[in-house]
Design a protein around this motif. Structure first.
Motif, PDB file in Angstrom:
ATOM      1  N   PHE A   1      30.156  20.127 -23.260  1.00 49.00           N
ATOM      2  CA  PHE A   1      31.464  19.527 -23.514  1.00 49.00           C
ATOM      3  C   PHE A   1      31.332  18.114 -24.082  1.00 49.00           C
ATOM      4  O   PHE A   1      32.179  17.684 -24.864  1.00 49.00           O
ATOM      5  N   TYR A   2      30.285  17.401 -23.726  1.00 43.20           N
ATOM      6  CA  TYR A   2      30.073  16.086 -24.336  1.00 43.20           C
ATOM      7  C   TYR A   2      29.733  16.243 -25.819  1.00 43.20           C
ATOM      8  O   TYR A   2      30.223  15.494 -26.664  1.00 43.20           O
ATOM      9  N   ALA A   3      28.920  17.241 -26.138  1.00 45.59           N
ATOM     10  CA  ALA A   3      28.604  17.510 -27.550  1.00 45.59           C
ATOM     11  C   ALA A   3      29.865  17.920 -28.304  1.00 45.59           C
ATOM     12  O   ALA A   3      30.087  17.486 -29.448  1.00 45.59           O
ATOM     13  N   ASN A   4      30.711  18.737 -27.677  1.00 48.51           N
ATOM     14  CA  ASN A   4      31.974  19.124 -28.305  1.00 48.51           C
ATOM     15  C   ASN A   4      32.867  17.900 -28.524  1.00 48.51           C
ATOM     16  O   ASN A   4      33.518  17.781 -29.568  1.00 48.51           O
ATOM     17  N   TYR A   5      32.886  17.006 -27.553  1.00 48.92           N
ATOM     18  CA  TYR A   5      33.667  15.774 -27.686  1.00 48.92           C
ATOM     19  C   TYR A   5      33.154  14.929 -28.853  1.00 48.92           C
ATOM     20  O   TYR A   5      33.936  14.438 -29.668  1.00 48.92           O
ATOM     21  N   ARG A   6      31.849  14.783 -28.936  1.00 49.86           N
ATOM     22  CA  ARG A   6      31.264  13.994 -30.031  1.00 49.86           C
ATOM     23  C   ARG A   6      31.590  14.620 -31.392  1.00 49.86           C
ATOM     24  O   ARG A   6      31.904  13.910 -32.343  1.00 49.86           O
TER      25      ARG A   6
ATOM     26  N   ALA B   1      33.828  26.702 -30.683  1.00 50.05           N
ATOM     27  CA  ALA B   1      34.118  28.056 -30.211  1.00 50.05           C
ATOM     28  C   ALA B   1      34.262  29.031 -31.373  1.00 50.05           C
ATOM     29  O   ALA B   1      33.691  30.130 -31.343  1.00 50.05           O
ATOM     30  N   VAL B   2      34.988  28.639 -32.391  1.00 46.52           N
ATOM     31  CA  VAL B   2      35.178  29.522 -33.554  1.00 46.52           C
ATOM     32  C   VAL B   2      33.853  29.738 -34.284  1.00 46.52           C
ATOM     33  O   VAL B   2      33.502  30.874 -34.630  1.00 46.52           O
ATOM     34  N   ALA B   3      33.114  28.672 -34.512  1.00 44.74           N
ATOM     35  CA  ALA B   3      31.828  28.796 -35.209  1.00 44.74           C
ATOM     36  C   ALA B   3      30.855  29.667 -34.418  1.00 44.74           C
ATOM     37  O   ALA B   3      30.188  30.545 -34.984  1.00 44.74           O
TER      38      ALA B   3
ATOM     39  N   LEU C   1      37.923  16.149 -27.640  1.00 50.75           N
ATOM     40  CA  LEU C   1      37.285  17.245 -26.907  1.00 50.75           C
ATOM     41  C   LEU C   1      37.902  18.582 -27.294  1.00 50.75           C
ATOM     42  O   LEU C   1      37.188  19.565 -27.515  1.00 50.75           O
ATOM     43  N   THR C   2      39.211  18.617 -27.398  1.00 51.92           N
ATOM     44  CA  THR C   2      39.894  19.863 -27.762  1.00 51.92           C
ATOM     45  C   THR C   2      39.501  20.313 -29.163  1.00 51.92           C
ATOM     46  O   THR C   2      39.150  21.480 -29.370  1.00 51.92           O
TER      47      THR C   2
ATOM     48  N   LEU D   1      31.551  33.937 -25.827  1.00 52.69           N
ATOM     49  CA  LEU D   1      31.105  32.601 -26.219  1.00 52.69           C
ATOM     50  C   LEU D   1      32.271  31.720 -26.663  1.00 52.69           C
ATOM     51  O   LEU D   1      32.261  30.506 -26.435  1.00 52.69           O
ATOM     52  N   PHE D   2      33.296  32.324 -27.271  1.00 55.72           N
ATOM     53  CA  PHE D   2      34.498  31.562 -27.606  1.00 55.72           C
ATOM     54  C   PHE D   2      35.126  31.014 -26.323  1.00 55.72           C
ATOM     55  O   PHE D   2      35.447  29.826 -26.240  1.00 55.72           O
ATOM     56  N   SER D   3      35.282  31.872 -25.330  1.00 58.60           N
ATOM     57  CA  SER D   3      35.885  31.449 -24.052  1.00 58.60           C
ATOM     58  C   SER D   3      35.033  30.410 -23.346  1.00 58.60           C
ATOM     59  O   SER D   3      35.562  29.494 -22.711  1.00 58.60           O
ATOM     60  N   ALA D   4      33.733  30.534 -23.465  1.00 62.27           N
ATOM     61  CA  ALA D   4      32.824  29.600 -22.792  1.00 62.27           C
ATOM     62  C   ALA D   4      32.946  28.188 -23.336  1.00 62.27           C
ATOM     63  O   ALA D   4      32.740  27.211 -22.611  1.00 62.27           O
ATOM     64  N   MET D   5      33.273  28.057 -24.608  1.00 63.12           N
ATOM     65  CA  MET D   5      33.344  26.728 -25.223  1.00 63.12           C
ATOM     66  C   MET D   5      34.662  26.010 -24.971  1.00 63.12           C
ATOM     67  O   MET D   5      34.792  24.829 -25.265  1.00 63.12           O
ATOM     68  N   LEU D   6      35.638  26.698 -24.431  1.00 60.45           N
ATOM     69  CA  LEU D   6      36.937  26.072 -24.176  1.00 60.45           C
ATOM     70  C   LEU D   6      36.897  25.274 -22.878  1.00 60.45           C
ATOM     71  O   LEU D   6      36.504  25.797 -21.839  1.00 60.45           O
ATOM     72  N   PRO D   7      37.331  24.020 -22.906  1.00 59.60           N
ATOM     73  CA  PRO D   7      37.313  23.192 -21.689  1.00 59.60           C
ATOM     74  C   PRO D   7      38.546  23.444 -20.822  1.00 59.60           C
ATOM     75  O   PRO D   7      39.396  22.572 -20.643  1.00 59.60           O
TER      76      PRO D   7
END
Length: 181
Positions: free
Chosen positions: A94-99, A140-142, A132-133, A50-56
């Motif tokens: 990724f849009y949610a991560n960006y926000r 990813a950490v959470a 985004l990063t 899941l950590f890897s999945a959240m990385l863009p």
């Protein structure tokens, strides 16, 4: 945790080693420690996957495979969980991560266009990338921490429930029911 359910859907290492596209990973795929379905191995696999999945980033599956090797956790589960961000879910995640990143940086977030295109992303990449990063790494950490704890708690609950069920069945099978055999 439903070990039998996981084993049912898990590919066999020999089948993966025979695939031409994966031959370069023969040593990694053949390592028996990366195929264990234990509480720690599965919980850590959830964290890595899941950590890897959240990385863009591209090659998320390779990152998950390397992470599984480093963490000595279940390789197929780590790599399979990367597909949480599949072509259908990736834009939303990724849009949610960006926000989230924009909120953490205290900068105004751009609204998503009606028609998201590679050109729109390329034109605004400089503005989007820092938020985004940051948002992706925080997510990813959470998610890695929460998923690891959740799997460990669910596994423990399942084992406890099965233990109690076995004790109850053992008690019911006794002829007098008072504990004497």
């Amino acid at each position: 945790m439903p070990r039998r359910l996981l084993q049912r859907y898990m590919p066999h290492p020999d089948a993966l080693r025979r695939q031409r596209s994966l031959r370069f990973m023969g040593g990694l795929i053949g390592d028996p420690a990366l195929w264990i379905l234990g509480r720690r191995s599965v919980a850590n696999a959830f964290s890595v996957g899941l950590f890897s999945a959240m990385l863009p980033i591209p090659l998320q599956m390779a990152v998950a495979a390397g992470g599984a090797w480093v963490a000595r956790c279940n390789l197929p589960l780590s790599v399979g969980l990367v597909w949480v961000t599949n072509p259908l879910t990736m834009p939303l995640i990724f849009y949610a991560n960006y926000r989230l990143g924009a909120w953490l940086m205290n900068v105004p977030a751009r609204d998503a266009p009606e028609h998201l295109s590679p050109r729109w992303i390329a034109e605004r990449l400089g503005d989007i990338l820092p938020a985004l990063t940051l948002g992706s790494v925080v997510t990813a950490v959470a998610l890695a921490i929460v998923s690891n704890l959740a799997v460990r708690l669910l596994w423990r609950w399942q084992v406890s429930r099965n233990w109690k069920k076995r004790q109850r069945l053992r008690h019911e099978r006794r002829p007098d029911g008072d504990g004497a055999a």
